[in-house]
Motif scaffolding. Structure first.
Motif, PDB file in Angstrom:
ATOM      1  N   ALA A  99       3.022  10.626  -1.265  1.00 53.79           N
ATOM      2  CA  ALA A  99       1.773   9.967  -1.682  1.00 53.79           C
ATOM      3  C   ALA A  99       2.081   9.097  -2.888  1.00 53.79           C
ATOM      4  CB  ALA A  99       0.705  11.002  -1.996  1.00 53.79           C
ATOM      5  N   GLU A 100       2.540   7.887  -2.627  1.00 53.78           N
ATOM      6  CA  GLU A 100       3.033   7.020  -3.702  1.00 53.78           C
ATOM      7  C   GLU A 100       1.954   6.672  -4.714  1.00 53.78           C
ATOM      8  OE1 GLU A 100       6.428   4.562  -1.226  1.00 53.78           O
ATOM      9  OE2 GLU A 100       4.326   3.987  -1.021  1.00 53.78           O
ATOM     10  N   THR A 101       0.799   6.269  -4.238  1.00 53.36           N
ATOM     11  CA  THR A 101      -0.257   5.848  -5.158  1.00 53.36           C
ATOM     12  C   THR A 101      -0.835   7.039  -5.905  1.00 53.36           C
ATOM     13  OG1 THR A 101      -0.813   3.999  -3.713  1.00 53.36           O
ATOM     14  CG2 THR A 101      -2.446   4.617  -5.344  1.00 53.36           C
ATOM     15  N   SER A 159      -2.824   4.629  -9.230  1.00 53.47           N
ATOM     16  CA  SER A 159      -3.933   5.456  -8.776  1.00 53.47           C
ATOM     17  C   SER A 159      -5.168   5.262  -9.648  1.00 53.47           C
ATOM     18  CB  SER A 159      -3.526   6.935  -8.776  1.00 53.47           C
ATOM     19  OG  SER A 159      -3.146   7.335 -10.076  1.00 53.47           O
ATOM     20  N   ASN A 190       0.818  -1.208   0.000  1.00 51.64           N
ATOM     21  CA  ASN A 190       0.000   0.000   0.000  1.00 51.64           C
ATOM     22  C   ASN A 190       0.857   1.265   0.000  1.00 51.64           C
ATOM     23  OD1 ASN A 190      -2.192  -1.700   0.129  1.00 51.64           O
ATOM     24  ND2 ASN A 190      -2.605  -1.351   2.302  1.00 51.64           N
ATOM     25  N   CYS A 191       0.217   2.364  -0.306  1.00 49.82           N
ATOM     26  CA  CYS A 191       0.872   3.663  -0.291  1.00 49.82           C
ATOM     27  C   CYS A 191       1.447   3.947   1.095  1.00 49.82           C
ATOM     28  CB  CYS A 191      -0.142   4.740  -0.671  1.00 49.82           C
ATOM     29  SG  CYS A 191       0.471   6.427  -0.588  1.00 49.82           S
ATOM     30  N   CYS A 250      -8.869   4.309  -0.483  1.00 47.04           N
ATOM     31  CA  CYS A 250      -8.122   4.807   0.670  1.00 47.04           C
ATOM     32  C   CYS A 250      -9.025   5.616   1.600  1.00 47.04           C
ATOM     33  CB  CYS A 250      -6.947   5.667   0.210  1.00 47.04           C
ATOM     34  SG  CYS A 250      -5.988   6.344   1.582  1.00 47.04           S
ATOM     35  N   HIS A 307       1.333   7.988  -8.739  1.00 45.10           N
ATOM     36  CA  HIS A 307       1.745   6.906  -9.628  1.00 45.10           C
ATOM     37  C   HIS A 307       0.874   6.928 -10.876  1.00 45.10           C
ATOM     38  CE1 HIS A 307       2.679   2.887 -11.137  1.00 45.10           C
ATOM     39  NE2 HIS A 307       3.704   2.860 -10.307  1.00 45.10           N
ATOM     40  N   GLY A 314      -6.040   2.081  -5.847  1.00 48.61           N
ATOM     41  CA  GLY A 314      -5.484   2.601  -4.606  1.00 48.61           C
ATOM     42  C   GLY A 314      -6.269   3.726  -3.971  1.00 48.61           C
ATOM     43  N   CYS A 315      -6.291   4.876  -4.624  1.00 47.58           N
ATOM     44  CA  CYS A 315      -6.930   6.048  -4.029  1.00 47.58           C
ATOM     45  C   CYS A 315      -8.446   5.892  -3.915  1.00 47.58           C
ATOM     46  CB  CYS A 315      -6.591   7.292  -4.835  1.00 47.58           C
ATOM     47  SG  CYS A 315      -4.831   7.726  -4.802  1.00 47.58           S
TER      48      CYS A 315
END
Length: 285
Positions: A240-242, A249, A74-75, A257, A245, A253-254
């Protein structure tokens, strides 16, 4: 005397005219004459409300204090925000699909059924449902099963998947995360092989995938967990990696979240960073 093929002379009845099927768009709520009506008691809505309440209670009970092996993919910002105890909020996608929480709980119960009831009967189960702590305590997780096949110890994880993910197998969007989780467990337990046992939640069909535990990959994941815990301990907001990305994203992911609100405010106004500098209670954010 046994009947051989071709011995029976069955009289064919006259062919009946083909009846045209009514399309779903042309159908009424129920066949004509059947006294069935849409429910007006709000039963389903009440059930979904109970589902949300139970999920919220369990979330309050499970306070995260370190990186979970199941969430190492995960992020980093999501993991740290969870450790800090920021307020969680359902995204519109999750809020619109409360049935997913029921699906997730069904998956947990399938673990008990398949691992304890069925896998144990095969005689290969050495241990099941036990916790491990790795990366100098930065990461922890629950191992589904440690088994032995052909004289070799292997670590196994059961994943209950929808039809698409089940059929995609190693091509699926979640599969790499499965491998990462088992790599963490396998390296800690000193085994050379991992097995991902997938269940199709639609019909309970099973498939198994075997892969080697790569020590270098495990060390990389250990280092990632330690970095995330360093950010958490030092009150540093991770990247905020995701969100940033180009592919992840857009996948899931987002959209799932629970910290999207705080993450967006951090990107625009350094919302969380500012609260840290002012010494505010992060659980109120």
């Amino acid at each position: 005397m046994p009947i051989r093929k071709g011995q029976l002379n069955i009289k064919q009845t006259d062919a009946q005219p083909t009846r045209k099927r009514t399309s779903k768009t042309e159908r009424g709520f129920a066949p004509p004459g059947m006294e069935v009506y849409p429910d007006d008691t709000g039963l389903v809505e009440d059930i979904y409300r109970a589902v949300r309440e139970k999920a919220a209670e369990e979330d309050q009970r499970r306070k995260q204090s370190k990186v979970y092996a199941s969430g190492i993919k995960n992020c980093a910002r999501q993991i740290v925000f969870s450790i800090w105890g920021l307020e969680k909020q359902e995204t519109p996608l999750v809020e619109a699909n409360p049935q997913w929480k029921i699906t997730a709980e069904r998956g947990e119960r399938d673990h008990q059924l398949i691992i304890e009831d069925y896998l144990r009967r095969t005689g290969c189960l050495l241990d099941a449902e036990f916790r491990v702590s790795v990366a100098d305590g930065a990461m922890a997780g629950r191992v589904d099963a440690l088994i032995v096949r052909n004289g070799e110890r292997m670590v196994l994880d059961l994943k209950t998947a929808g039809k698409e993910d089940y059929e995609d197998g190693p091509w699926g969007r979640k599969f790499e995360g499965y491998i990462q989780q088992l790599t963490v467990y396998g390296y800690q337990l000193g085994v050379k092989w991992g097995i991902i046992l997938m269940e199709n939640r639609d019909n309970s069909e099973l498939k198994a995938y075997k892969f080697p535990i790569r020590p270098e990959k495990a060390e990389e994941l250990y280092a990632r967990a330690q970095q995330i815990m360093e950010w958490a301990d030092n009150k540093v907001v991770p990247p905020a990696e995701t969100r940033n990305h180009p592919v992840k994203s857009k996948r899931f992911g987002c959209n799932f979240c629970p910290f999207v609100r705080q993450c967006e405010a951090e990107e625009q106004f350094e919302y969380v960073t500012g609260a840290i500098k002012r010494g505010e209670d992060l659980t109120t954010l």
